[in-house]
Structures are given as C-alpha cells and as structure tokens.
Motif scaffolding. Sequence first.
Motif, PDB file in Angstrom:
ATOM      1  N   GLY A  22      -3.951   2.540  -1.754  1.00 26.63           N
ATOM      2  CA  GLY A  22      -3.303   1.858  -0.632  1.00 26.63           C
ATOM      3  C   GLY A  22      -4.301   1.099   0.229  1.00 26.63           C
ATOM      4  O   GLY A  22      -4.077  -0.068   0.580  1.00 26.63           O
TER       5      GLY A  22
ATOM      6  N   GLY B 121      -3.911   8.074  -4.106  1.00 21.57           N
ATOM      7  CA  GLY B 121      -2.887   7.240  -3.466  1.00 21.57           C
ATOM      8  C   GLY B 121      -3.431   6.535  -2.231  1.00 21.57           C
ATOM      9  O   GLY B 121      -3.236   5.332  -2.051  1.00 21.57           O
ATOM     10  N   TRP B 122      -4.152   7.296  -1.371  1.00 19.79           N
ATOM     11  CA  TRP B 122      -4.741   6.686  -0.177  1.00 19.79           C
ATOM     12  C   TRP B 122      -5.757   5.619  -0.530  1.00 19.79           C
ATOM     13  O   TRP B 122      -5.810   4.562   0.094  1.00 19.79           O
ATOM     14  CB  TRP B 122      -5.398   7.768   0.699  1.00 19.79           C
ATOM     15  CG  TRP B 122      -4.407   8.542   1.505  1.00 19.79           C
ATOM     16  CD1 TRP B 122      -4.025   9.837   1.309  1.00 19.79           C
ATOM     17  CD2 TRP B 122      -3.646   8.072   2.628  1.00 19.79           C
ATOM     18  NE1 TRP B 122      -3.078  10.206   2.223  1.00 19.79           N
ATOM     19  CE2 TRP B 122      -2.823   9.135   3.057  1.00 19.79           C
ATOM     20  CE3 TRP B 122      -3.584   6.841   3.298  1.00 19.79           C
ATOM     21  CZ2 TRP B 122      -1.941   9.020   4.126  1.00 19.79           C
ATOM     22  CZ3 TRP B 122      -2.708   6.727   4.369  1.00 19.79           C
ATOM     23  CH2 TRP B 122      -1.892   7.805   4.775  1.00 19.79           C
TER      24      TRP B 122
ATOM     25  N   GLY C  19       0.696   3.536  -3.080  1.00 19.59           N
ATOM     26  CA  GLY C  19       0.094   4.830  -2.769  1.00 19.59           C
ATOM     27  C   GLY C  19       1.019   5.954  -3.207  1.00 19.59           C
ATOM     28  O   GLY C  19       0.596   6.925  -3.854  1.00 19.59           O
ATOM     29  N   THR C  20       2.319   5.793  -2.885  1.00 24.10           N
ATOM     30  CA  THR C  20       3.304   6.795  -3.287  1.00 24.10           C
ATOM     31  C   THR C  20       3.374   6.908  -4.802  1.00 24.10           C
ATOM     32  O   THR C  20       3.399   8.009  -5.372  1.00 24.10           O
ATOM     33  CB  THR C  20       4.694   6.382  -2.736  1.00 24.10           C
ATOM     34  OG1 THR C  20       4.542   5.982  -1.381  1.00 24.10           O
ATOM     35  CG2 THR C  20       5.686   7.520  -2.859  1.00 24.10           C
TER      36      THR C  20
ATOM     37  N   ALA D  91       0.843  -1.194   0.000  1.00 17.34           N
ATOM     38  CA  ALA D  91       0.000   0.000   0.000  1.00 17.34           C
ATOM     39  C   ALA D  91       0.875   1.239   0.000  1.00 17.34           C
ATOM     40  O   ALA D  91       0.634   2.205  -0.743  1.00 17.34           O
ATOM     41  CB  ALA D  91      -0.922  -0.011   1.222  1.00 17.34           C
TER      42      ALA D  91
END
Lengths: 456, 456
Positions: free
Chosen positions: B399, B395-396, B382-383, B378
């Motif tokens: 993730g 991204g969140w 996410g990054t 994640a």
Amino acid sequence: MPEDLPDTVTEHGLDGREIGRVRAALAARDDDRLSGYLDALHPADAADLLEQVNTAEREELLARWPGSIDGEVLSELSEGLREEVIDLLPPDALRDAVRDLESDDVVDLVEDLDEPRQEAILDALAAPERMAIERSLSYPEESAGRLMQPVAVAVPEHWTVGDVIDYMRARDDLPEQFYHVFLVDPRMSPKGYVTLGRVLSHARSTHLMALTEDSYRVVPAETPEDEVAYVFNQYHLISLPVVDDAGRLAGVITIDDAMTVLDEEHEEDILRLGGVGEEELSDNVIDILRARMPWLMVNLLTAIAASLVIAQFDDAISAIVALAVLMPIVASMGGNAGTQSLTVAVRALATRDLTSSNMARVVRREAIVGLLNGVVFAAVMGTLALFWFGSPVLGWVLGAAMVVNLLVAGLAGILVPVFLDRAKLDPALASGTFVTTVTDVVGFASFLGLATWILL
Amino acid sequence: MPEDLPDTVTEHGLDGREIGRVRAALAARDDDRLSGYLDALHPADAADLLEQVNTAEREELLARWPGSIDGEVLSELSEGLREEVIDLLPPDALRDAVRDLESDDVVDLVEDLDEPRQEAILDALAAPERMAIERSLSYPEESAGRLMQPVAVAVPEHWTVGDVIDYMRARDDLPEQFYHVFLVDPRMSPKGYVTLGRVLSHARSTHLMALTEDSYRVVPAETPEDEVAYVFNQYHLISLPVVDDAGRLAGVITIDDAMTVLDEEHEEDILRLGGVGEEELSDNVIDILRARMPWLMVNLLTAIAASLVIAQFDDAISAIVALAVLMPIVASMGGNAGTQSLTVAVRALATRDLTSSNMARVVRREAIVGLLNGVVFAAVMGTLALFWFGSPVLGWVLGAAMVVNLLVAGLAGILVPVFLDRAKLDPALASGTFVTTVTDVVGFASFLGLATWILL
C-alpha cells in the motif's frame, strides 16, 4: 477594421502578459482598466481567459463585467465551464447574451444544459427562432440536425443570377456566413448548389442551373456527426445541405462546424487511448478522479491477472532470482510493441483506411514486423543476459520469450481493435487494456514457462 | 448534377463491394467495365481505392487506366504512395494530370518529391504558374507560404460593390474556390476583406470599406502551419490572407487547407503518443520497422534500467517470492496513472489550454489526484495482499509503495511534458517513455526497498 497590421499579424491567442494585466486590474479593483482589457479581447480569447483563471477570479470577473459576456463568449467556453458561468450570470445578461447568436450556436449552447437552464435561454428568443431551435433539438444528439444552421439561402431552381442578386439585396435576414445558394424544387427538395463566387462572376441572365457544382452532396438530418465530419474531410466540402424525412431542405452545415466536430473526435480518441474518460483541464479533483479511477481499476484487475501468472512459477523464481530481474523486460517490450501496432490500427480505423479489403494484408504485415522485431531484440537481450548472468541458456530462454511476445504483441495490436470495431465498440476505448493484458500474460508465461521447462 | 438523391445521401466513401467489383473487373481483364467503375469515383475515393489494393493490383490498375489518373487523385493520395504512382505514370499522363490542379495543390504535390520528379512536374506548367509555385516553394516547409493559394481576389480599397461585380464578370481566371474579396492599398498591402455574401446582398453603390468584417486577420508567409491551424480554429476563420516581407498580399489560405493541417497534426500526436514514428498504412515492412524499432530500442534501455533496480534487491526476492509476484502491479498502476496524467497534459499543451497562468494550479491538482488514487488503490491492494499471502506487513508495504508511485506518476505525468515543451521539444514525442521509466523505477525501488527495510 485595423488600419495597421501588427496586432493581427503577430499576436494570436492570449498570452501570459495579458492574463497578468487582467489579474492586476482585478486585484486593484480598477473596473475601467478591466473593462478596457476585456472589451478588446476576441470572444474566443475572452473564453480562454475565463478558463485560465481560478474559480474565485472567475466569479469576480463576471461580477465586475456582467454586461459584456456576450453569446459568442458563452459558446466558446468549454462545456464544463458553461453551466458554471450561466449560473453566475443575472437572467437579463443571459438573455441579452443569447439573443445575437446564430441558431446553430444556440443549439450547441443549450443542448447540454438541464431543463430549467434550457428554458431560461429559449424564453429569451423570438418565436420563429425558438421553433427553429426546438426543431434542431428534436434530432438525435450528435447528429447532422443538431449541427446544422436551420436557415439556408434557397431559391427556385429556374432562377437566374440576376434574380438571386435582387432577392439577396431585398432580404435583411441573411445568415452571417454562407458560401452557397441552394437550388430547390417546388417541394423544397434541394437540387444542387452554386458558389457565391460563380454567382458574382456571371452575367445577370445566366441560369443558376448552369453554374451548379459537382461537389454537391446531401445528408439526412439523422446522420451521425462523425459521418458528417468524414464527408467534409473526404470531399473537401464547404457547405453540406441537410434534408428532413420528406427530403426537404432543413438546413445547412458549414465547414467550421465540421472542423469543430473533427477536433472533438480527436480529443476523444487521444484521451481514450490514454485511458482517460471525458476530462477537461478546468475540471475539479472529483471530476478528474471520476474520469480516471474506473480505468485504473480495470488496469488493477489486469495487473492482478499478470501476477497470478507469475505466482504459478514461484519455485522457478526462488531457484533463479535472475528470472524476476529479467521478466519485466519481456512484458514491457511486448506492451510497447503492442501499443505501437494498436495505435496505428486505431487511427487507420478512424480514418477508414483499414477495411475488409486490406485487412488480411495488414494483419500479415503486423505478424512479419512482430517476428522481425522479436528476432532483433531477442538477439540483443539474449546476448545481454549471457554477459549479465553468465548463462547462455538463460540468454536463449529470454530471446525465445521475446520472439513469442513481440509476435503476439503485433497480432493483438491489430486484431483487438478490429474485433472491437466489428462489435460496434470504440477501439480507442478499450484496446490498450486488452492488448497490454495479453502482452503481460504472454510475456510472463512464455519467459517463466520456458525457464521452468529448460533451466530447472 | 444529380437529378435524384440516393447516391449522395446514403453512400459516402468507398465500400467493400465497390472494391470487390473493381478487383473482379481487373481479374477479368474487362477494361470497359473497369473504366466505368473508376470514372464514376470521386477523386478522393479513387485515391482510397489505390491505397486499399495491393502493389500488383495497383500497377495493373494504372496500366489499364492511365489517362484517368488526374491531378486530383494524385493530390488525394497518401504521401507514401505518391512517388510510387508518379513513377508508374507515363510522362504525358503525369503532365496532363498536373495541369488542371490549383497552385496550392501543385505545391503540396511537388514539395516532397525529389529534384528530378519535381522538375518533371514543373516543366508541364505554364511560365506564370510555375513562377507562382516556385515562389511558394521558396518559403520554409510547413509554413503559411507553402499552404497558401498564391492567387487572391484583391481589389482597390476605394471600390464599390458595383466595381467588384463588373471586375469579377470580366475576369476568367478566378480561383475555383474563394470566399472573400480582399481590399488592398496601392502598395498591395491588404486592408481588410468582404465576404461574397455581403457583396451580393448590397447595392452596387455601396463602398466595400463599409462592408469589411471584424474577423479579419493576417499572417506573414513564414508563419508555421500549426500556428495557422490554431488561428483558423480559434477565430473560426474561412480565409486568411498571407503577406510577404514587404507586407504585400502574397496569397490566401482557406479553411479546407487548415483542416488538412489540423488532421495531420492529430495524426502526428496520436502516433507519437503511441510511440510510432511517421507511419502510413500503405507502408511496407521495412518502412514500418524503421518507424518502430528506434522506439522499442529506447524502451529496451528503460526496461533494463528498471531491471537494474530490481537486481539490487535480489536477496529480498529470494527470501520472499511474493515480492516478485506483486512488484509488477505497483509498476503497472504507476505507468497507467502517469499515462493518464501525461495524455491530458500533452493535449492541453497542444490546444494551448495549459499555460504559465494555470500551471501551478494544474500541478497541484495532479498531486492531489495522484495522492487520492494512491490511497484508494493502496487500500484495495493492501487488503488483497493480506488475504493472498496472509501477511499484514506485506499489505502495508504494498500500500505504501502504491501511494508513493501514484503520487510520483501524477507529478511526472504533468511535469515531464511541460518540461519538454519549455525545451521546445514535442511533448507527445518522448513523454511516454520518460514517464513510464520514472514510474517503473520508483515503483520497483519503493516496493522492494520498503520490503527490504521492513520485512527482512
């Protein structure tokens, strides 16, 4: 020896009730009952028991039953647990445990231990046995020299049945299990073998040379163990003599060792095909993560590659959302067809059924199978897309992409493992990732590319 | 017997050059050279040769070398080819071929043939052997009764070493390979066994009962062959006596038969995990399609199920195309993590390492591993999504979906095979499809669902 049969007839291996009884005795701190249960177990079942209980229970078990962990139990334990158990044993108990093992079992036990633990075990042995084991350990890992029992029953080639019977009755250090008498020349070079059955069924005056068997084969001590397992399996051997560089008889490998190797190789193949490194059920979370994460990282990279392909067609997807809905089907069917083809190829390479002699034929057949699968599923999916989204053209595009991807899947499934095998890499190790990357990329590119070209 | 070693030391199995030589002799119609090559081959290698050449070459080979296909070669052939070869052989050659086989090999040879072919082979045998084989065939398929050699060397339990040596010297119909003498009571019920090594190394006056071994086990003739293989493997047996309903000694299974069973089970496991039915490399296109299409059809249905999930979120995808680009990553990572977990579980169930005693611990561990994998990937993904699409919220969402799907993958990977095993289905057979369906559906639903909820 059992007087009646029930135990040996119907119950094999541990069952849950036995483990439950041991746990109860452990919880009740009833050492007598505990010893009663444990002493009655076959060493292989005792080792299974130690693997099945949790770490705390294992420590308590060993503390309450230290004298009874014999060498047999140690050598039956999975490698991951051996070091843990060896560390828990008092030095004396360890020494006693190892002393009554056959040399090949000691080799198997010590070869994966670190130096101090190895020394602790070797120190417990008598000088001649220690020498035999150190000689075995001098051969490469996973070689015939490591597998062999360094003691073979070898007699001069000119002996008779009577000679060998007298010799065997006089010796008191014969191996526990042996199935052949080896005939050697004066330089200790093996010349053939005679089964014990033939020795027993012939008159004392019969010359052993007249009783030797055709199945006889020899391997050098450096032979890799997978080759040894292949020779046993291919030629249905029971014993295989091992020779050193000078051609002298160095030891003998028996079929039970070959069976263990075969089993380990199978385990390795299955785990590698499933994208798992070396992993045992007794491993802890950290070991498991270490075995699995690298593979997931590789998969992440290939998944990103597939996403980059999709990103090229974002205009098409914004225009026709149905493309996003249908594209995973093309990729998934390709991945599955590719996995089928590579599974058969990896297995055939392992059993040496797939060779340069039939390669062209097998590749051609995979192409035909891929094409036919493609046509069938193109028809099914094309029709489905037509009814689902009401667009005949979308159906044609989906069908065409399906044909392309299933053909590519069949070819990649056979060519990738073959290529890895020729490059001396294990095809089981990396084929899956390569093949599914190919089928994902080709699946997305062909479907979205055709859609862009025809529908937009 | 070889006088010098090179052949048996360095060359195992067929190599491409040998096949090339045979093909050249076949093309040149040089029957003498052809027979020279073929007669020198071990039956197992001759069978491999027949499997490696194509159908036309095989027919020509058999036509030019008919007398030399012996029973050994027939029983080494893969099942798929046996019927083909049997049909090509003239009846006389078939009869000669079968006559010198051991009974258990004849059983193995005829059990898969249809009635007329079976009759043709059984007719070639002497009445007592035919009876023994028909008795074996009366036991269920894949049972101990089918595997056993119906002839065992059995002697009264009160005999001495001298008695058994005299008896064996007087008999001329001993089995080719045997490793134990069985002790039976007057009702022919087996009471223990003595290795030939112990018989040979003790004085004539020693009672056999004093030499019996602890490893002794017995199975009823109805025991399934996978249980037989387990018993051999677990207890390192060489011979296993088989008893009939009345507890009488019916025959004996030797380790080489167990090794064959183990090998077949491995093959089955690997192919089933790869989503392929029974398939041999010598199969033709139709057989292959028959083995693979049903699996692809099942996969198609599950892929459609995943697509239906995606279709629920078509508004979100039209609004944010990045969702279509990223969603296969979530599904693919879940599929891989689930496959890892199920591969370990299927293998552990097959080796009986995963039982009710450690189930809870293993499931908990898979959940933790899934969660930790999820958190790590994640963070990575996410990054990546942040930098690729410049949206922290995307991204969140990615993730969070990754954590959910990898946790579900770990749990499904262990629970699905366990559930199938408890339902008495083969976990290797269907786990893969179930698990990837779960991870696809959960992957798409969690990612697209969260995106709809948070981003729109």
